[in-house]
Motif scaffolding. Sequence first.
Motif, PDB file in Angstrom:
ATOM      1  N   LEU A 170      21.399 -24.621 -31.943  1.00 27.25           N
ATOM      2  CA  LEU A 170      22.015 -23.316 -31.560  1.00 27.25           C
ATOM      3  C   LEU A 170      21.383 -22.928 -30.286  1.00 27.25           C
ATOM      4  O   LEU A 170      21.924 -22.188 -29.801  1.00 27.25           O
ATOM      5  N   TYR A 171      20.069 -23.355 -30.171  1.00 22.52           N
ATOM      6  CA  TYR A 171      19.477 -22.625 -28.791  1.00 22.52           C
ATOM      7  C   TYR A 171      20.095 -23.178 -27.678  1.00 22.52           C
ATOM      8  O   TYR A 171      20.605 -22.431 -26.706  1.00 22.52           O
ATOM      9  N   VAL A 172      20.547 -24.668 -27.730  1.00 28.17           N
ATOM     10  CA  VAL A 172      21.137 -25.101 -26.420  1.00 28.17           C
ATOM     11  C   VAL A 172      22.518 -24.688 -26.345  1.00 28.17           C
ATOM     12  O   VAL A 172      22.686 -24.317 -25.363  1.00 28.17           O
ATOM     13  N   TYR A 173      23.307 -24.311 -27.639  1.00 29.46           N
ATOM     14  CA  TYR A 173      24.592 -23.831 -27.551  1.00 29.46           C
ATOM     15  C   TYR A 173      24.620 -22.370 -26.721  1.00 29.46           C
ATOM     16  O   TYR A 173      25.285 -22.067 -25.889  1.00 29.46           O
ATOM     17  N   GLN A 174      23.677 -21.653 -27.257  1.00 28.78           N
ATOM     18  CA  GLN A 174      23.596 -20.042 -26.961  1.00 28.78           C
ATOM     19  C   GLN A 174      23.408 -20.250 -25.316  1.00 28.78           C
ATOM     20  O   GLN A 174      23.585 -19.495 -24.664  1.00 28.78           O
ATOM     21  N   MET A 175      22.300 -21.016 -24.840  1.00 27.37           N
ATOM     22  CA  MET A 175      21.971 -20.964 -23.752  1.00 27.37           C
ATOM     23  C   MET A 175      23.224 -21.609 -22.500  1.00 27.37           C
ATOM     24  O   MET A 175      23.295 -20.767 -21.551  1.00 27.37           O
ATOM     25  N   ASP A 176      23.739 -22.315 -23.283  1.00 26.37           N
ATOM     26  CA  ASP A 176      24.739 -22.713 -22.150  1.00 26.37           C
ATOM     27  C   ASP A 176      26.041 -21.682 -22.359  1.00 26.37           C
ATOM     28  O   ASP A 176      26.495 -21.578 -21.116  1.00 26.37           O
ATOM     29  N   VAL A 177      26.240 -21.344 -23.454  1.00 25.29           N
ATOM     30  CA  VAL A 177      27.225 -19.916 -23.051  1.00 25.29           C
ATOM     31  C   VAL A 177      26.811 -19.179 -22.196  1.00 25.29           C
ATOM     32  O   VAL A 177      27.500 -18.468 -21.161  1.00 25.29           O
ATOM     33  N   LYS A 178      25.417 -18.511 -21.969  1.00 25.43           N
ATOM     34  CA  LYS A 178      24.962 -17.501 -21.387  1.00 25.43           C
ATOM     35  C   LYS A 178      24.816 -18.141 -19.875  1.00 25.43           C
ATOM     36  O   LYS A 178      25.101 -17.201 -18.980  1.00 25.43           O
ATOM     37  N   LEU A 179      24.537 -19.406 -19.666  1.00 26.49           N
ATOM     38  CA  LEU A 179      24.521 -19.620 -18.226  1.00 26.49           C
ATOM     39  C   LEU A 179      25.982 -19.901 -17.604  1.00 26.49           C
ATOM     40  O   LEU A 179      25.988 -19.389 -16.537  1.00 26.49           O
ATOM     41  N   ARG A 231      17.851 -25.622 -13.840  1.00 30.10           N
ATOM     42  CA  ARG A 231      17.745 -26.716 -14.493  1.00 30.10           C
ATOM     43  C   ARG A 231      19.121 -27.327 -14.957  1.00 30.10           C
ATOM     44  O   ARG A 231      19.211 -28.764 -15.205  1.00 30.10           O
ATOM     45  N   LYS A 232      20.117 -26.255 -15.147  1.00 31.10           N
ATOM     46  CA  LYS A 232      21.376 -26.821 -15.472  1.00 31.10           C
ATOM     47  C   LYS A 232      22.242 -27.151 -14.425  1.00 31.10           C
ATOM     48  O   LYS A 232      23.146 -28.240 -14.411  1.00 31.10           O
ATOM     49  N   TYR A 233      22.305 -26.425 -13.409  1.00 27.24           N
ATOM     50  CA  TYR A 233      23.103 -26.800 -12.392  1.00 27.24           C
ATOM     51  C   TYR A 233      22.668 -27.260 -10.908  1.00 27.24           C
ATOM     52  O   TYR A 233      23.539 -27.607 -10.043  1.00 27.24           O
ATOM     53  N   GLY A 234      21.656 -27.350 -10.970  1.00 28.54           N
ATOM     54  CA  GLY A 234      20.858 -28.167  -9.819  1.00 28.54           C
ATOM     55  C   GLY A 234      20.404 -27.225  -8.494  1.00 28.54           C
ATOM     56  O   GLY A 234      19.840 -27.537  -7.845  1.00 28.54           O
ATOM     57  N   VAL A 235      20.935 -25.990  -8.646  1.00 30.78           N
ATOM     58  CA  VAL A 235      20.479 -25.000  -7.644  1.00 30.78           C
ATOM     59  C   VAL A 235      20.336 -23.747  -8.063  1.00 30.78           C
ATOM     60  O   VAL A 235      20.433 -23.421  -9.442  1.00 30.78           O
ATOM     61  N   SER A 236      19.539 -22.876  -7.576  1.00 32.07           N
ATOM     62  CA  SER A 236      19.334 -21.561  -7.952  1.00 32.07           C
ATOM     63  C   SER A 236      20.365 -20.596  -7.938  1.00 32.07           C
ATOM     64  O   SER A 236      21.429 -20.815  -7.320  1.00 32.07           O
ATOM     65  N   PRO A 237      20.399 -19.378  -8.720  1.00 28.32           N
ATOM     66  CA  PRO A 237      21.559 -18.567  -8.828  1.00 28.32           C
ATOM     67  C   PRO A 237      21.823 -17.918  -7.222  1.00 28.32           C
ATOM     68  O   PRO A 237      23.014 -17.837  -7.082  1.00 28.32           O
ATOM     69  N   ASP A 248      13.454 -12.034 -17.543  1.00 24.21           N
ATOM     70  CA  ASP A 248      13.209 -11.519 -16.227  1.00 24.21           C
ATOM     71  C   ASP A 248      14.071 -12.632 -15.425  1.00 24.21           C
ATOM     72  O   ASP A 248      14.641 -13.415 -15.877  1.00 24.21           O
ATOM     73  N   GLU A 249      14.089 -12.162 -14.021  1.00 21.83           N
ATOM     74  CA  GLU A 249      14.948 -12.870 -12.876  1.00 21.83           C
ATOM     75  C   GLU A 249      14.359 -14.366 -13.019  1.00 21.83           C
ATOM     76  O   GLU A 249      15.065 -15.560 -12.971  1.00 21.83           O
ATOM     77  N   PHE A 250      12.981 -14.460 -13.034  1.00 22.25           N
ATOM     78  CA  PHE A 250      12.473 -15.940 -12.806  1.00 22.25           C
ATOM     79  C   PHE A 250      12.980 -16.740 -13.939  1.00 22.25           C
ATOM     80  O   PHE A 250      13.122 -18.075 -13.618  1.00 22.25           O
ATOM     81  N   HIS A 251      12.821 -16.266 -15.240  1.00 24.62           N
ATOM     82  CA  HIS A 251      13.293 -17.165 -16.480  1.00 24.62           C
ATOM     83  C   HIS A 251      14.559 -17.283 -15.974  1.00 24.62           C
ATOM     84  O   HIS A 251      15.065 -18.850 -16.545  1.00 24.62           O
ATOM     85  N   MET A 252      15.567 -16.535 -15.727  1.00 25.54           N
ATOM     86  CA  MET A 252      16.974 -17.107 -15.449  1.00 25.54           C
ATOM     87  C   MET A 252      17.119 -17.903 -14.376  1.00 25.54           C
ATOM     88  O   MET A 252      17.892 -19.014 -14.663  1.00 25.54           O
ATOM     89  N   SER A 253      16.406 -17.599 -13.327  1.00 27.59           N
ATOM     90  CA  SER A 253      16.758 -18.720 -12.080  1.00 27.59           C
ATOM     91  C   SER A 253      16.115 -20.154 -12.577  1.00 27.59           C
ATOM     92  O   SER A 253      16.839 -20.980 -12.114  1.00 27.59           O
ATOM     93  N   ARG A 254      15.012 -20.215 -13.319  1.00 28.86           N
ATOM     94  CA  ARG A 254      14.655 -21.624 -13.679  1.00 28.86           C
ATOM     95  C   ARG A 254      15.485 -22.157 -14.669  1.00 28.86           C
ATOM     96  O   ARG A 254      15.797 -23.495 -14.430  1.00 28.86           O
ATOM     97  N   THR A 255      16.074 -21.578 -15.522  1.00 29.75           N
ATOM     98  CA  THR A 255      16.883 -22.215 -16.436  1.00 29.75           C
ATOM     99  C   THR A 255      18.199 -22.337 -15.760  1.00 29.75           C
ATOM    100  O   THR A 255      18.949 -23.676 -16.104  1.00 29.75           O
ATOM    101  N   PHE A 256      18.881 -21.623 -15.027  1.00 28.57           N
ATOM    102  CA  PHE A 256      20.002 -21.912 -14.356  1.00 28.57           C
ATOM    103  C   PHE A 256      19.803 -23.178 -13.147  1.00 28.57           C
ATOM    104  O   PHE A 256      20.775 -24.016 -13.234  1.00 28.57           O
TER     105      PHE A 256
END
Length: 372
Positions: free
Chosen positions: A311-320, A356-362, A346-354
């Motif tokens: 559920l966590y991964v699914y929700q995070m994938d949708v958000k990203l 990790r998934k797409y290989g580049v920062s937002p 915060d912005e830092f948490h979003m950028s780090r997660t983004f």
Amino acid sequence: MTSLRTSSISCFQNASVTCTFLKETGLLCLFFSIFVILLRCVTFGTFSKCRLIYIYPNRHSKAFPLLLWKAACIIWKSKVTLQSAVNSNCEGNEPLTEGNMSAYFQLMSPRRVSSANYITFINPTPHPDRVMDEHDFLYMLDGSWRIMEENSCYEMHSDDLLILPAGRHHYGKGLCTPNNKHMYIHVKPLETERMGTAFSSRLAEFHSLIHCQDNPRIKEIFQEIISLRWNGSSLREDKLSLLINLLLCELKEQQEKPVSASSSHNILAEASRLIQTTPQTFFTGKDLADRFFVCERTLSNQFKKAYGKTLYVYQMDVKLEMVRQFLLSQPEVKLHETALNFGFCDEFHMSRTFKRKYGVSPSQYRQENLGS
């Protein structure tokens, strides 16, 4: 049948608990009496010099048997009082007739909402005893209530919807639970609906009590109607008419929905839709489990089985994915605002997660794609 079964089970459980209590109390009294008799025999016998523990300082007095008699009378009186209370509770919880009446409405017709609101009862309160000229739609948010319609009894719990048609006598059977919260909508009946079952061929039949636990859309429409009722928009009446018809359509589908294993798929679909339509909120497994009345572990296992991820991964994938599209469609919005829009702390948490998934920062992703 559910209300009748619940009442019988509740009465049986109360009686069982009472019988167990009385049995244990009686045995305790018996052992206590035997112990006192043995103690008195021992203290007056050859072992009196052992100075056994005195449970009654004045045991040689004639008042000692009287004390035992008074204790027995108190226990017996408590037994009779408790038993009569349980008997009256069982009799009071027994409904006159199982709630099985129907309501008839004409679909897709102009509607007029006379009133709609939220109600909270801090103290237990009975439902009003009345016959209304309007249809009364009642949605239970929290708590339970037993309501009579003519000779039929309905037991409402959280996320149950009760339809009380115009012209029928309804009243409360007992009090609601403390801190009861519910919503209501009063709707003017059409002329064909006033005639009752005489025009049933032109009307759609609805169950009086409809369980909506697995359909949060019904609750959302209900809340939207209440919110719009207090709105001063010039198109308010037209919107309310549309929403009432939409509510009736949802209720019609809900009552015709088969109760089967497919209900789990319905819950997953509703949970997914909730995640997609409220991206600003991050739901925990417990949040969704409580909302859809399922076990948290069961919901997590079903998510993993259906989508191949937790559920966590699914929700995070949708958000990203939403963040990725948002970065391109709204290039002027700053990253810290984007993070808040999609439930990141915060912005830092979003950028780090983004990254990790797409290989580049937002910021890099926006710059590269908008630049090309």
